[in-house]
Design a protein around this motif. Structure first.
Motif, PDB file in Angstrom:
ATOM      1  N   ASN A 177    -121.646  31.100 -30.100  1.00 15.78           N
ATOM      2  CA  ASN A 177    -122.364  31.483 -29.314  1.00 15.78           C
ATOM      3  C   ASN A 177    -123.452  31.532 -30.266  1.00 15.78           C
ATOM      4  O   ASN A 177    -123.121  31.978 -31.718  1.00 15.78           O
ATOM      5  CB  ASN A 177    -123.131  32.698 -28.695  1.00 15.78           C
ATOM      6  N   PHE A 178    -125.016  31.073 -30.184  1.00 10.72           N
ATOM      7  CA  PHE A 178    -125.868  31.076 -31.514  1.00 10.72           C
ATOM      8  C   PHE A 178    -126.893  32.568 -31.156  1.00 10.72           C
ATOM      9  O   PHE A 178    -127.228  32.724 -29.770  1.00 10.72           O
ATOM     10  CB  PHE A 178    -126.953  30.027 -31.131  1.00 10.72           C
ATOM     11  N   LEU A 206    -127.098  41.570 -22.295  1.00 13.09           N
ATOM     12  CA  LEU A 206    -126.584  41.844 -21.040  1.00 13.09           C
ATOM     13  C   LEU A 206    -125.293  41.308 -20.689  1.00 13.09           C
ATOM     14  O   LEU A 206    -124.902  40.407 -21.389  1.00 13.09           O
ATOM     15  CB  LEU A 206    -128.092  41.432 -20.022  1.00 13.09           C
ATOM     16  N   GLU A 207    -124.946  41.970 -19.121  1.00 15.73           N
ATOM     17  CA  GLU A 207    -123.175  41.349 -19.080  1.00 15.73           C
ATOM     18  C   GLU A 207    -123.032  39.874 -19.336  1.00 15.73           C
ATOM     19  O   GLU A 207    -124.026  39.061 -18.101  1.00 15.73           O
ATOM     20  CB  GLU A 207    -123.281  42.537 -17.885  1.00 15.73           C
ATOM     21  N   GLY A 208    -122.140  39.429 -19.563  1.00 14.42           N
ATOM     22  CA  GLY A 208    -121.906  37.878 -19.498  1.00 14.42           C
ATOM     23  C   GLY A 208    -122.524  37.360 -20.382  1.00 14.42           C
ATOM     24  O   GLY A 208    -122.777  37.874 -21.558  1.00 14.42           O
ATOM     25  N   ASN A 209    -122.033  36.088 -20.741  1.00 12.76           N
ATOM     26  CA  ASN A 209    -122.358  35.102 -21.810  1.00 12.76           C
ATOM     27  C   ASN A 209    -124.366  34.580 -21.698  1.00 12.76           C
ATOM     28  O   ASN A 209    -124.443  33.522 -21.285  1.00 12.76           O
ATOM     29  CB  ASN A 209    -121.387  33.753 -22.122  1.00 12.76           C
ATOM     30  N   THR A 210    -125.190  36.105 -22.090  1.00 12.04           N
ATOM     31  CA  THR A 210    -126.096  35.774 -21.614  1.00 12.04           C
ATOM     32  C   THR A 210    -127.252  35.476 -22.492  1.00 12.04           C
ATOM     33  O   THR A 210    -126.532  35.820 -23.925  1.00 12.04           O
ATOM     34  CB  THR A 210    -126.755  37.148 -21.170  1.00 12.04           C
ATOM     35  N   HIS A 211    -127.812  34.140 -22.935  1.00  8.76           N
ATOM     36  CA  HIS A 211    -129.073  33.656 -23.316  1.00  8.76           C
ATOM     37  C   HIS A 211    -129.971  34.884 -23.157  1.00  8.76           C
ATOM     38  O   HIS A 211    -130.231  35.261 -22.471  1.00  8.76           O
ATOM     39  CB  HIS A 211    -129.358  32.294 -22.953  1.00  8.76           C
ATOM     40  N   ALA A 212    -130.965  35.347 -24.982  1.00 10.19           N
ATOM     41  CA  ALA A 212    -131.854  35.442 -25.236  1.00 10.19           C
ATOM     42  C   ALA A 212    -132.874  35.281 -24.042  1.00 10.19           C
ATOM     43  O   ALA A 212    -133.454  36.894 -22.990  1.00 10.19           O
ATOM     44  CB  ALA A 212    -132.423  35.437 -26.402  1.00 10.19           C
ATOM     45  N   GLU A 213    -133.485  34.209 -23.665  1.00  7.64           N
ATOM     46  CA  GLU A 213    -134.791  34.041 -22.739  1.00  7.64           C
ATOM     47  C   GLU A 213    -134.121  34.609 -20.965  1.00  7.64           C
ATOM     48  O   GLU A 213    -134.098  35.479 -20.541  1.00  7.64           O
ATOM     49  CB  GLU A 213    -134.988  32.712 -22.689  1.00  7.64           C
ATOM     50  N   GLN A 214    -132.938  34.246 -20.744  1.00 10.26           N
ATOM     51  CA  GLN A 214    -132.642  34.646 -19.819  1.00 10.26           C
ATOM     52  C   GLN A 214    -132.053  36.789 -19.684  1.00 10.26           C
ATOM     53  O   GLN A 214    -132.322  36.938 -18.790  1.00 10.26           O
ATOM     54  CB  GLN A 214    -130.856  34.904 -19.337  1.00 10.26           C
ATOM     55  N   CYS A 215    -132.204  37.194 -20.944  1.00 11.53           N
ATOM     56  CA  CYS A 215    -131.686  38.903 -21.222  1.00 11.53           C
ATOM     57  C   CYS A 215    -133.405  39.167 -20.544  1.00 11.53           C
ATOM     58  O   CYS A 215    -134.158  39.971 -19.736  1.00 11.53           O
ATOM     59  CB  CYS A 215    -131.402  38.942 -22.075  1.00 11.53           C
ATOM     60  N   ALA A 216    -134.204  38.734 -20.919  1.00 13.59           N
ATOM     61  CA  ALA A 216    -135.731  39.198 -21.167  1.00 13.59           C
ATOM     62  C   ALA A 216    -136.433  38.779 -20.073  1.00 13.59           C
ATOM     63  O   ALA A 216    -136.912  39.579 -19.399  1.00 13.59           O
ATOM     64  CB  ALA A 216    -136.787  38.332 -22.195  1.00 13.59           C
ATOM     65  N   LEU A 217    -136.092  37.148 -19.526  1.00 14.13           N
ATOM     66  CA  LEU A 217    -136.447  37.397 -17.626  1.00 14.13           C
ATOM     67  C   LEU A 217    -136.036  38.559 -16.957  1.00 14.13           C
ATOM     68  O   LEU A 217    -136.689  38.730 -16.318  1.00 14.13           O
ATOM     69  CB  LEU A 217    -135.906  36.009 -17.571  1.00 14.13           C
ATOM     70  N   SER A 218    -134.344  38.820 -16.891  1.00 12.97           N
ATOM     71  CA  SER A 218    -134.206  39.558 -16.247  1.00 12.97           C
ATOM     72  C   SER A 218    -134.199  41.363 -16.089  1.00 12.97           C
ATOM     73  O   SER A 218    -134.312  41.532 -15.195  1.00 12.97           O
ATOM     74  CB  SER A 218    -132.110  39.383 -16.448  1.00 12.97           C
ATOM     75  N   LYS A 219    -134.579  41.729 -18.025  1.00 11.43           N
ATOM     76  CA  LYS A 219    -135.299  42.820 -18.007  1.00 11.43           C
ATOM     77  C   LYS A 219    -136.381  42.948 -17.658  1.00 11.43           C
ATOM     78  O   LYS A 219    -137.082  43.950 -16.770  1.00 11.43           O
ATOM     79  CB  LYS A 219    -134.698  43.116 -19.259  1.00 11.43           C
ATOM     80  N   LEU A 220    -137.459  41.821 -17.218  1.00 13.85           N
ATOM     81  CA  LEU A 220    -138.660  41.724 -16.510  1.00 13.85           C
ATOM     82  C   LEU A 220    -138.909  42.162 -15.102  1.00 13.85           C
ATOM     83  O   LEU A 220    -139.690  42.947 -15.312  1.00 13.85           O
ATOM     84  CB  LEU A 220    -138.954  40.646 -17.027  1.00 13.85           C
ATOM     85  N   ALA A 221    -137.612  41.285 -14.689  1.00 12.72           N
ATOM     86  CA  ALA A 221    -137.705  41.572 -13.232  1.00 12.72           C
ATOM     87  C   ALA A 221    -137.099  42.848 -12.748  1.00 12.72           C
ATOM     88  O   ALA A 221    -137.492  43.340 -11.601  1.00 12.72           O
ATOM     89  CB  ALA A 221    -135.994  40.621 -12.865  1.00 12.72           C
ATOM     90  N   ALA A 222    -136.385  43.569 -13.623  1.00 12.88           N
ATOM     91  CA  ALA A 222    -135.847  44.783 -12.974  1.00 12.88           C
ATOM     92  C   ALA A 222    -136.623  45.904 -13.106  1.00 12.88           C
ATOM     93  O   ALA A 222    -136.761  46.967 -12.230  1.00 12.88           O
ATOM     94  CB  ALA A 222    -134.315  44.864 -13.987  1.00 12.88           C
ATOM     95  N   GLN A 223    -137.716  46.180 -14.534  1.00 13.34           N
ATOM     96  CA  GLN A 223    -138.496  46.332 -14.478  1.00 13.34           C
ATOM     97  C   GLN A 223    -139.662  46.511 -13.251  1.00 13.34           C
ATOM     98  O   GLN A 223    -140.285  47.843 -13.063  1.00 13.34           O
ATOM     99  CB  GLN A 223    -139.607  46.550 -15.769  1.00 13.34           C
TER     100      GLN A 223
END
Length: 234
Positions: free
Chosen positions: A33-34, A72-89
């Motif tokens: 990963n990067f 976050l769980e899985g091989n998640t990328h930074a942008e993916q995590c930020a968007l997923s967390k925003l949705a969860a909020q």
């Protein structure tokens, strides 16, 4: 009041890219990963254009969400995590981010990421550039992407993510001042021996988050492939 000068705007971008770099350092070093950090920042429109520009030039945007690789769980990328967390909020999922008021056009939302968003994932996971584009289905969404380094060709050669952003009208800007440190942090762990499990992940095996696995399971399957998977009696 005059619009901010290019140098002032650049300092604003560096302010948030520096924060993104700090987030990248939280990501565990791995050879597959990067390490990337990301912030989603809004600059709400003011009743006065001049006041809005001044607000932005002073680096006083509102940070809506942050993320870093493997947060976050899985091989998640930074942008993916930020968007997923925003949705969860906001009590929704990533697929419905485009309907949120916080991403409406007058919020002037910018995504800052240390590394150019990925345009292809070997696992079949949705690339981050497509996740960004999907936020714009209702006319708002991510309005601009700013990054501090181009994606090295370690895993994917000649990334087409910037061309993809250009095709759909998403402005992007490369701010290279922190590039050396960003790449150093991103590649930490790449000189470690790669285990058999990690080699499988590098080839795209098990590189799927639970959310992505559910999405792929719902896709229509190739009938010919299904026939090949049927057990043949001895």
């Amino acid at each position: 009041m005059a619009a901010p000068s290019p140098e002032t705007a650049k300092q604003t971008h560096l302010h948030y890219l520096s924060q993104a770099l700090d987030l990248a350092r939280l990501s565990p070093p791995k050879p597959t990963n990067f390490r990337v950090g990301c912030l989603i920042v809004s600059y709400p429109a003011s009743t006065s254009t001049e006041a809005s520009q001044a607000h932005k030039s002073q680096g006083q945007g509102q940070v809506l969400s942050t993320g870093y690789t493997l947060e976050l769980e899985g091989n998640t990328h930074a942008e993916q995590c930020a968007l997923s967390k925003l949705a969860a909020q906001h009590g929704t999922d990533e697929a419905h981010l485009h309907g949120l008021d916080v991403l409406s056009a007058n919020q002037n939302v910018t995504l800052y990421t240390t590394l150019e968003p990925c345009g292809l994932r070997l696992s079949g996971n949705k690339p981050c550039v497509e996740r960004i584009i999907d936020t714009r289905k209702s006319g708002g969404g991510i309005g601009k992407v700013i990054f501090g380094a181009r994606e090295p060709g370690t895993f994917v050669k000649d990334s087409k993510s910037l061309m993809r952003l250009y095709e759909v009208g998403v402005p992007w800007e490369f701010v290279p001042d922190l590039q050396d440190e960003i790449l150093k942090v991103a590649k930490e762990g790449h000189n470690k021996p790669v285990s058999r499990e990690a080699q499988g992940q590098k080839a795209g095996i098990d590189d799927i988050s639970p959310e992505e696995r559910r999405r792929q399971e719902q896709l229509p399957r190739n009938p010919k492939k299904r026939m090949m998977e049927v057990d043949v009696p001895p």
